[in-house]
Design a protein around this motif. Structure first.
Motif, PDB file in Angstrom:
ATOM      1  N   PHE A 119       0.813  -1.215   0.000  1.00 44.85           N
ATOM      2  CA  PHE A 119       0.000   0.000   0.000  1.00 44.85           C
ATOM      3  C   PHE A 119       0.847   1.266   0.000  1.00 44.85           C
ATOM      4  N   SER A 120       2.101   1.127  -0.422  1.00 44.94           N
ATOM      5  CA  SER A 120       2.979   2.294  -0.515  1.00 44.94           C
ATOM      6  C   SER A 120       2.610   3.138  -1.732  1.00 44.94           C
ATOM      7  N   PRO A 121       2.681   4.473  -1.622  1.00 44.49           N
ATOM      8  CA  PRO A 121       2.421   5.342  -2.782  1.00 44.49           C
ATOM      9  C   PRO A 121       3.371   5.077  -3.945  1.00 44.49           C
ATOM     10  N   ALA A 122       4.541   4.515  -3.645  1.00 47.25           N
ATOM     11  CA  ALA A 122       5.493   4.226  -4.713  1.00 47.25           C
ATOM     12  C   ALA A 122       5.076   3.018  -5.547  1.00 47.25           C
ATOM     13  N   VAL A 123       4.084   2.253  -5.034  1.00 48.69           N
ATOM     14  CA  VAL A 123       3.646   1.038  -5.731  1.00 48.69           C
ATOM     15  C   VAL A 123       2.160   1.079  -6.055  1.00 48.69           C
ATOM     16  N   LEU A 124       1.337   1.328  -5.054  1.00 50.83           N
ATOM     17  CA  LEU A 124      -0.119   1.266  -5.226  1.00 50.83           C
ATOM     18  C   LEU A 124      -0.595   2.230  -6.317  1.00 50.83           C
ATOM     19  N   GLY A 125      -1.283   1.681  -7.308  1.00 49.73           N
ATOM     20  CA  GLY A 125      -1.831   2.488  -8.392  1.00 49.73           C
ATOM     21  C   GLY A 125      -0.827   2.898  -9.446  1.00 49.73           C
ATOM     22  N   THR A 126       0.416   2.417  -9.341  1.00 52.25           N
ATOM     23  CA  THR A 126       1.436   2.741 -10.331  1.00 52.25           C
ATOM     24  C   THR A 126       1.664   1.538 -11.243  1.00 52.25           C
ATOM     25  N   LYS A 127       2.530   1.724 -12.226  1.00 50.13           N
ATOM     26  CA  LYS A 127       2.835   0.622 -13.148  1.00 50.13           C
ATOM     27  C   LYS A 127       3.444  -0.569 -12.417  1.00 50.13           C
ATOM     28  N   ARG A 128       4.113  -0.317 -11.276  1.00 46.18           N
ATOM     29  CA  ARG A 128       4.737  -1.408 -10.523  1.00 46.18           C
ATOM     30  C   ARG A 128       3.716  -2.250  -9.772  1.00 46.18           C
ATOM     31  N   ASP A 129       2.458  -1.881  -9.912  1.00 43.07           N
ATOM     32  CA  ASP A 129       1.373  -2.659  -9.322  1.00 43.07           C
ATOM     33  C   ASP A 129       0.593  -3.410 -10.398  1.00 43.07           C
ATOM     34  N   ALA A 143      20.011  -9.049 -17.361  1.00 46.37           N
ATOM     35  CA  ALA A 143      19.117  -9.512 -16.301  1.00 46.37           C
ATOM     36  C   ALA A 143      18.998  -8.464 -15.198  1.00 46.37           C
ATOM     37  N   TRP A 144      20.121  -7.918 -14.767  1.00 42.32           N
ATOM     38  CA  TRP A 144      20.080  -6.925 -13.685  1.00 42.32           C
ATOM     39  C   TRP A 144      19.541  -5.588 -14.164  1.00 42.32           C
ATOM     40  N   PHE A 145      19.689  -5.303 -15.453  1.00 40.38           N
ATOM     41  CA  PHE A 145      19.047  -4.108 -16.017  1.00 40.38           C
ATOM     42  C   PHE A 145      17.529  -4.250 -15.928  1.00 40.38           C
ATOM     43  N   ALA A 146      17.033  -5.447 -16.232  1.00 41.61           N
ATOM     44  CA  ALA A 146      15.590  -5.693 -16.168  1.00 41.61           C
ATOM     45  C   ALA A 146      15.068  -5.525 -14.749  1.00 41.61           C
ATOM     46  N   LEU A 147      15.790  -6.051 -13.768  1.00 42.60           N
ATOM     47  CA  LEU A 147      15.361  -5.912 -12.378  1.00 42.60           C
ATOM     48  C   LEU A 147      15.388  -4.449 -11.941  1.00 42.60           C
ATOM     49  N   SER A 148      16.385  -3.716 -12.410  1.00 42.67           N
ATOM     50  CA  SER A 148      16.478  -2.292 -12.068  1.00 42.67           C
ATOM     51  C   SER A 148      15.331  -1.502 -12.668  1.00 42.67           C
ATOM     52  N   MET A 149      14.988  -1.803 -13.903  1.00 43.45           N
ATOM     53  CA  MET A 149      13.866  -1.120 -14.553  1.00 43.45           C
ATOM     54  C   MET A 149      12.551  -1.473 -13.870  1.00 43.45           C
ATOM     55  N   MET A 150      12.415  -2.691 -13.438  1.00 41.51           N
ATOM     56  CA  MET A 150      11.179  -3.142 -12.811  1.00 41.51           C
ATOM     57  C   MET A 150      10.974  -2.482 -11.448  1.00 41.51           C
ATOM     58  N   THR A 151      12.057  -2.284 -10.710  1.00 39.99           N
ATOM     59  CA  THR A 151      11.932  -1.783  -9.340  1.00 39.99           C
ATOM     60  C   THR A 151      12.195  -0.293  -9.200  1.00 39.99           C
ATOM     61  N   GLY A 152      13.121   0.215  -9.994  1.00 43.80           N
ATOM     62  CA  GLY A 152      13.547   1.596  -9.801  1.00 43.80           C
ATOM     63  C   GLY A 152      14.409   1.766  -8.564  1.00 43.80           C
ATOM     64  N   SER A 153      14.827   0.696  -7.960  1.00 43.37           N
ATOM     65  CA  SER A 153      15.604   0.708  -6.725  1.00 43.37           C
ATOM     66  C   SER A 153      17.007   1.268  -6.966  1.00 43.37           C
ATOM     67  N   TYR A 154      17.436   2.191  -6.104  1.00 45.70           N
ATOM     68  CA  TYR A 154      18.790   2.735  -6.240  1.00 45.70           C
ATOM     69  C   TYR A 154      19.822   1.635  -6.033  1.00 45.70           C
ATOM     70  N   ALA A 155      19.535   0.681  -5.137  1.00 43.59           N
ATOM     71  CA  ALA A 155      20.463  -0.416  -4.868  1.00 43.59           C
ATOM     72  C   ALA A 155      20.569  -1.347  -6.073  1.00 43.59           C
ATOM     73  N   ALA A 156      19.445  -1.578  -6.757  1.00 43.95           N
ATOM     74  CA  ALA A 156      19.465  -2.416  -7.954  1.00 43.95           C
ATOM     75  C   ALA A 156      20.294  -1.763  -9.050  1.00 43.95           C
ATOM     76  N   TRP A 157      20.112  -0.447  -9.223  1.00 46.40           N
ATOM     77  CA  TRP A 157      20.897   0.263 -10.233  1.00 46.40           C
ATOM     78  C   TRP A 157      22.382   0.259  -9.882  1.00 46.40           C
ATOM     79  N   LEU A 158      22.701   0.434  -8.607  1.00 50.05           N
ATOM     80  CA  LEU A 158      24.101   0.401  -8.186  1.00 50.05           C
ATOM     81  C   LEU A 158      24.710  -0.964  -8.468  1.00 50.05           C
TER      82      LEU A 158
END
Length: 314
Positions: free
Chosen positions: A190-200, A259-274
């Motif tokens: 139910f986070s605003p970063a997920v709920l109602g966004t493309k990541r949901d 593979a890790w590019f795909a995970l980074s795009m899916m999450t937008g996580s700074y840690a994934a991009w790093l």
């Protein structure tokens, strides 16, 4: 009969205090005595100074000699001198890989299933977080499988100290840092970063998950091709062809990066991009070295239009 004088390269190895010494290689000749035979002869004199710890080079030259090269090939003459250097305690490559990859397999479920320990409260996980856990575990369990059943290593060991350096990337960047960011409340149901966004949205998650899985299976395919080129127990090298190798020298690195590019795009996580950028930068360096080594070893036999890691680019 071949005689070889062994002297230290730089400071005296603690495990071989009686250097320099003169060794006689039995009935060997310059044409059939190898660098590996010399290392074995040194180990016979100093049992704790086992061959994997030794770096042999021609006198006055720092370049390591290859184990399979004969003394005639390296231009050595009987009665001549070789330098030896202690590389320090060694550990098997397979052991290093197993230790590296087990870290994230342990860390990610801990952060996912015990959020109270790390975030101070419960986390109602989103579908995004569930997909992330599955994909990350898929990657590292696959890597463990390849380490045991697929990879054939050209070198038996590496310096023991490297296990800590190599593990940092996977245990800290791909383990603790990535897990902490992916499973925290920011990406909860139910986070605003997920709920109602493309990541949901299932379509969004399926799209990037499909690319991730495609990249993982492609990476496995390239490893199987490399395995087929090296008979067990040998260091044989051949020009790889097929499935990505016609475009780049190291498609295994390209597909892992994808593979890790795909995970980074899916999450937008700074840690994934790093983790993606750090891993891709390191793999690019390895790819350049392997690309140059292929060209040097195989010369005109090696396809001129291949790039190192990224098709048509680099």
């Amino acid at each position: 009969m071949v005689t070889v004088t062994i002297s230290p390269a730089g400071r005296f190895p603690a495990l071989a205090p009686k250097l320099p010494i003169s060794l006689v290689l039995g009935e060997k000749t310059l044409e059939n005595a190898t660098v590996a035979d010399v290392k074995q002869a040194i180990a016979a004199q100093f049992p704790k100074f086992y061959p994997e710890r030794q770096k042999l080079s021609l006198k006055g030259d720092r370049k390591a000699l290859l184990d399979d090269d004969t003394l005639a090939k390296i231009g050595f003459e009987s009665g001549g001198e070789l330098n030896v250097k202690d590389l320090g305690p060694q550990v098997g490559w397979r052991t290093v890989f197993l230790v590296e990859y087990v870290g994230p397999i342990i860390v990610h479920p801990l952060f996912y299933y015990f959020p109270r320990l790390f975030y101070g409260g419960e986390v109602q996980h989103s579908l995004l977080q569930k997909y992330c856990l599955g994909l990350v575990l898929l990657h590292f369990i696959k890597r463990e499988y390849e380490t045991v059943f697929v990879h054939r290593f050209s070198k038996a060991t590496m310096p023991f100290r490297n296990i800590f350096k190599n593990s940092f990337h996977y245990h800290v960047l791909g383990g603790i840092l990535l897990a902490f960011d992916l499973y925290r409340p920011k990406y909860a149901a139910f986070s605003p970063a997920v709920l109602g966004t493309k990541r949901d949205q299932l379509s969004f998650l399926w799209f990037w998950s499909a690319i991730f899985i495609f990249a993982e299976l492609s990476n496995l395919k390239t490893h199987l091709i490399l395995r087929s080129l090296r008979p067990e127990g040998t260091r044989k090298r051949a020009v790889p062809h097929g499935y990505g190798f016609n475009l780049v020298s190291c498609p295994n690195y390209f597909f892992e990066s994808l593979a890790w590019f795909a995970l980074s795009m899916m999450t937008g996580s700074y840690a994934a991009w790093l983790f993606f950028f750090a891993g891709s930068a390191q793999m690019a360096q390895w790819a350049v070295k392997k690309h140059k080594a292929y060209r040097k070893e195989f010369g005109s036999e090696y396809p001129k239009d291949r790039k190192a890691m990224f098709p048509f680019v680099f």
